[in-house]
Design an enzyme around this catalytic site. Structure first.
Site, PDB file in Angstrom:
ATOM      1  N   CYS A  26     -27.980 -27.468 -74.130  1.00 35.98           N
ATOM      2  CA  CYS A  26     -27.808 -26.267 -73.992  1.00 35.98           C
ATOM      3  C   CYS A  26     -29.032 -25.565 -74.920  1.00 35.98           C
ATOM      4  CB  CYS A  26     -26.219 -25.802 -74.276  1.00 35.98           C
ATOM      5  SG  CYS A  26     -25.852 -24.294 -73.524  1.00 35.98           S
TER       6      CYS A  26
ATOM      7  N   HIS B 148     -22.927 -28.710 -71.578  1.00 31.35           N
ATOM      8  CA  HIS B 148     -22.300 -29.061 -72.673  1.00 31.35           C
ATOM      9  C   HIS B 148     -21.662 -30.454 -72.442  1.00 31.35           C
ATOM     10  CE1 HIS B 148     -22.491 -26.026 -75.628  1.00 31.35           C
ATOM     11  NE2 HIS B 148     -22.762 -25.062 -74.700  1.00 31.35           N
TER      12      HIS B 148
ATOM     13  N   GLU C 296     -20.550 -32.516 -74.260  1.00 34.38           N
ATOM     14  CA  GLU C 296     -19.799 -33.189 -75.360  1.00 34.38           C
ATOM     15  C   GLU C 296     -18.349 -32.291 -75.430  1.00 34.38           C
ATOM     16  OE1 GLU C 296     -21.928 -30.783 -75.368  1.00 34.38           O
ATOM     17  OE2 GLU C 296     -21.500 -29.122 -76.956  1.00 34.38           O
TER      18      GLU C 296
HETATM   19  N1  GLN Z   1     -23.896 -22.778 -75.249  1.00 33.86           N
HETATM   20  C1  GLN Z   1     -25.058 -22.531 -75.525  1.00 33.86           C
HETATM   21  O1  GLN Z   1     -25.707 -23.400 -76.428  1.00 33.86           O
HETATM   22  C2  GLN Z   1     -25.703 -21.309 -75.088  1.00 33.86           C
HETATM   23  C3  GLN Z   1     -27.351 -20.947 -75.423  1.00 33.86           C
HETATM   24  C4  GLN Z   1     -27.372 -19.605 -75.894  1.00 33.86           C
HETATM   25  N2  GLN Z   1     -27.180 -19.004 -74.643  1.00 33.86           N
HETATM   26  C5  GLN Z   1     -28.941 -19.577 -76.352  1.00 33.86           C
HETATM   27  O2  GLN Z   1     -29.523 -18.805 -75.419  1.00 33.86           O
HETATM   28  O3  GLN Z   1     -29.238 -19.830 -77.194  1.00 33.86           O
END
Ligand code: GLN
EC number: 4.3.3.6
Length: 195
Positions: free
Chosen positions: A79, A170, A172
């Protein structure tokens, strides 16, 4: 046993440690650059990429992780961690580590679908992978050395470039450790080829 660090500046750290241990690795939270020397691989977790990037710069992790990667040691970005690995971020934003040849879009699912769960087919993993998307980024474009491992609605959500692995969700936050096991295999291979 392979020792894998989870960059612990901001974000979902404890969950990655639990998943890595469940996959059979020794896992530690990484707060100082000196710790990188003792690691075989590193996870950059989800959270908020601008914040993680700022803290990485502040604590000297930009050069230290670039050097870690240059030794062929695997990195796994999830992410926000995927955004941190990317060479390009859509919308004129400054990129961070610039290690993976790809362009990412942040918060790419819009308000209607800010978070959701689904099962994904991932190349190299037999069973479907349970994926939790939270304000997730998407990979909009990849260079020739990047292997696309899964898509969701025709958009790229899992990619690998040699020793670098990135997912827009995610892994995890579920009891499915298959991606952590996949990363652990990458770490073992890399350690064997350095030996
Ligand atoms: N759950 C997440 O890690 C979201 C990432 C977050 N929206 C970003 O741009 O950094």
């Amino acid at each position: 046993m392979m020792k894998i660090g989870v960059l612990a500046l901001q974000g979902a750290v404890a969950e990655h440690i639990r998943s890595l241990e469940a996959a059979g690795a020794e896992a530690v939270a990484v707060k100082r650059v000196e710790q990188l020397d003792e690691l075989n691989g590193l996870v950059i977790p989800g959270g908020e990429s601008t914040t993680i990037g700022k803290l990485m710069r502040k604590y000297g992790f930009m050069d230290a992780i670039a050097a870690f990667s240059a030794q062929g040691k695997p990195l796994f970005g999830t992410c926000a961690g995927l955004i941190v690995l990317a060479d390009r971020i859509e919308g004129n934003e400054d990129a961070h580590l610039r290690l993976m040849d790809m362009t990412v879009a942040r918060n790419a699912f819009g308000r209607q679908r800010e978070s959701f769960e689904t099962d994904l087919r991932v190349k190299g993993i037999d069973e479907p992978v349970r994926a939790v998307f939270i304000r997730a980024p998407l990979i909009k474009e990849v260079g020739p050395d990047v292997d696309v491992l899964s898509t969701y609605n025709n958009e790229i959500v899992t990619a690998r470039q040699g020793h670098l692995l990135a997912v827009s969700y995610h892994p995890e936050l579920t009891d499915d450790y298959s991606l952590h096991a996949y990363f652990l295999d990458m770490v073992k291979e890399a350690a064997a080829s350095r030996a």
